[in-house]
Design an enzyme around this catalytic site. Sequence first.
Site, PDB file in Angstrom:
ATOM      1  N   ARG A 156      10.307   3.173 -11.737  1.00 52.01           N
ATOM      2  CA  ARG A 156       9.606   3.356 -13.018  1.00 52.01           C
ATOM      3  C   ARG A 156       9.320   4.819 -13.290  1.00 52.01           C
ATOM      4  O   ARG A 156       9.237   5.236 -14.426  1.00 52.01           O
ATOM      5  CB  ARG A 156       8.284   2.569 -13.015  1.00 52.01           C
ATOM      6  CG  ARG A 156       8.462   1.070 -13.097  1.00 52.01           C
ATOM      7  CD  ARG A 156       7.195   0.341 -12.771  1.00 52.01           C
ATOM      8  NE  ARG A 156       6.740   0.671 -11.414  1.00 52.01           N
ATOM      9  CZ  ARG A 156       5.649   0.182 -10.852  1.00 52.01           C
ATOM     10  NH1 ARG A 156       4.888  -0.649 -11.514  1.00 52.01           N
ATOM     11  NH2 ARG A 156       5.323   0.531  -9.617  1.00 52.01           N
TER      12      ARG A 156
ATOM     13  N   TYR B 143       0.256 -11.188  -0.763  1.00 45.43           N
ATOM     14  CA  TYR B 143       1.314 -10.244  -0.358  1.00 45.43           C
ATOM     15  C   TYR B 143       2.201 -10.909   0.695  1.00 45.43           C
ATOM     16  O   TYR B 143       3.434 -10.841   0.598  1.00 45.43           O
ATOM     17  CB  TYR B 143       0.713  -8.936   0.183  1.00 45.43           C
ATOM     18  CG  TYR B 143       1.798  -7.974   0.662  1.00 45.43           C
ATOM     19  CD1 TYR B 143       2.691  -7.405  -0.250  1.00 45.43           C
ATOM     20  CD2 TYR B 143       1.951  -7.664   2.007  1.00 45.43           C
ATOM     21  CE1 TYR B 143       3.708  -6.552   0.178  1.00 45.43           C
ATOM     22  CE2 TYR B 143       2.959  -6.812   2.442  1.00 45.43           C
ATOM     23  CZ  TYR B 143       3.834  -6.257   1.521  1.00 45.43           C
ATOM     24  OH  TYR B 143       4.854  -5.424   1.946  1.00 45.43           O
TER      25      TYR B 143
ATOM     26  N   THR C 220       3.952   5.486   4.131  1.00 46.21           N
ATOM     27  CA  THR C 220       4.496   5.857   2.818  1.00 46.21           C
ATOM     28  C   THR C 220       3.331   5.822   1.813  1.00 46.21           C
ATOM     29  O   THR C 220       2.171   5.776   2.221  1.00 46.21           O
ATOM     30  CB  THR C 220       5.562   4.823   2.365  1.00 46.21           C
ATOM     31  OG1 THR C 220       4.905   3.549   2.249  1.00 46.21           O
ATOM     32  CG2 THR C 220       6.714   4.720   3.350  1.00 46.21           C
TER      33      THR C 220
END
Length: 250
Positions: free
Chosen positions: A34, A149, A184
């Site tokens: 995105r 999740y 990350t």
Amino acid sequence: MNKKVLITGATSGIGKAAAEFLASQGARLILCGRREDRLSALKEELPTEVHTLNFDVRDRSAVFESIDSIPEDFKPVDVLINNAGNAHGLDDVVGADLDDWDAMIDGNVKGLMYVTKAVLPQMTEQNKGQIINVGSIAGLEVYPKGNVYCASKFAVDAFTQGLRIDLNAYGIRVGAIHPGLVETEFSEVRFKGDREKAATVYSQLDALQAEDIANTILFMINAPEHVTLADITILPTAQASATIINKREK
Ligand code: NDP
Ligand code: 8X3
């Protein structure tokens, strides 16, 4: 490497590291995400031919329009790396926010399915190709407050198995990689920008780095055509399971 590789979630973390590794091997890359500025920067930096696609995997028509727009010289896609995804929140079911649940189911599950369905004809037409799905240790074990999740990553595992069965007759290789803790932007997104909280996830241990996962993805791609690495679980040495993590004393 004489392959055309499409990577979703190439703007950071695992997807970006995979793009860098594959570029150094000479693969032709279709990079998706995105954040357009990051895609443009990667296109500038990487020493290979890069085409960028700027779309949200949750937007079904944008997915199909974007994949349809891939220029001929980047087709057919030989390898699809379904990596885009995130956790949103870490809350028990009672306190969880439904918008977080939607983001995870729509992105990690439905988005991955849309991209796969959009790219697939390029592989079935040539009876050849490879799909690598980025699952998670969270798709193999449920942990406290992981609920949705984990459900999203269990779904990725089930879908991967289904793809391998349905694409068997086409000679398409289908595998998944299931990482444990990788340092990350993942936890920053999970904790909605709280960097301090995110950093504690990876403190007091040698967490995996995005490059460790990219290296293993490269290994899956470079395996001989008659070899499918169906499932690889990859953990930091300090991690024994989703919840057993050997944190060093300060
Ligand atoms: P990052 O947050 O660094 O990267 C996530 C990537 O996914 C970004 O490039 C982001 O791009 C993209 N993305 C997220 N949502 C969307 C969306 N709706 N549409 C399009 N792109 C999207 O995290 P990681 O690199 O760690 O995560 C990559 C994958 O690895 C995920 O599937 C994650 O679940 C999985 N994973 C991560 C682990 C970890 O500990 N870090 C462990 C196990 C699995 P952009 O925002 O620009 O759209
Ligand atoms: C990411 C790893 O343990 O934070 O999928 O869920 S974990």
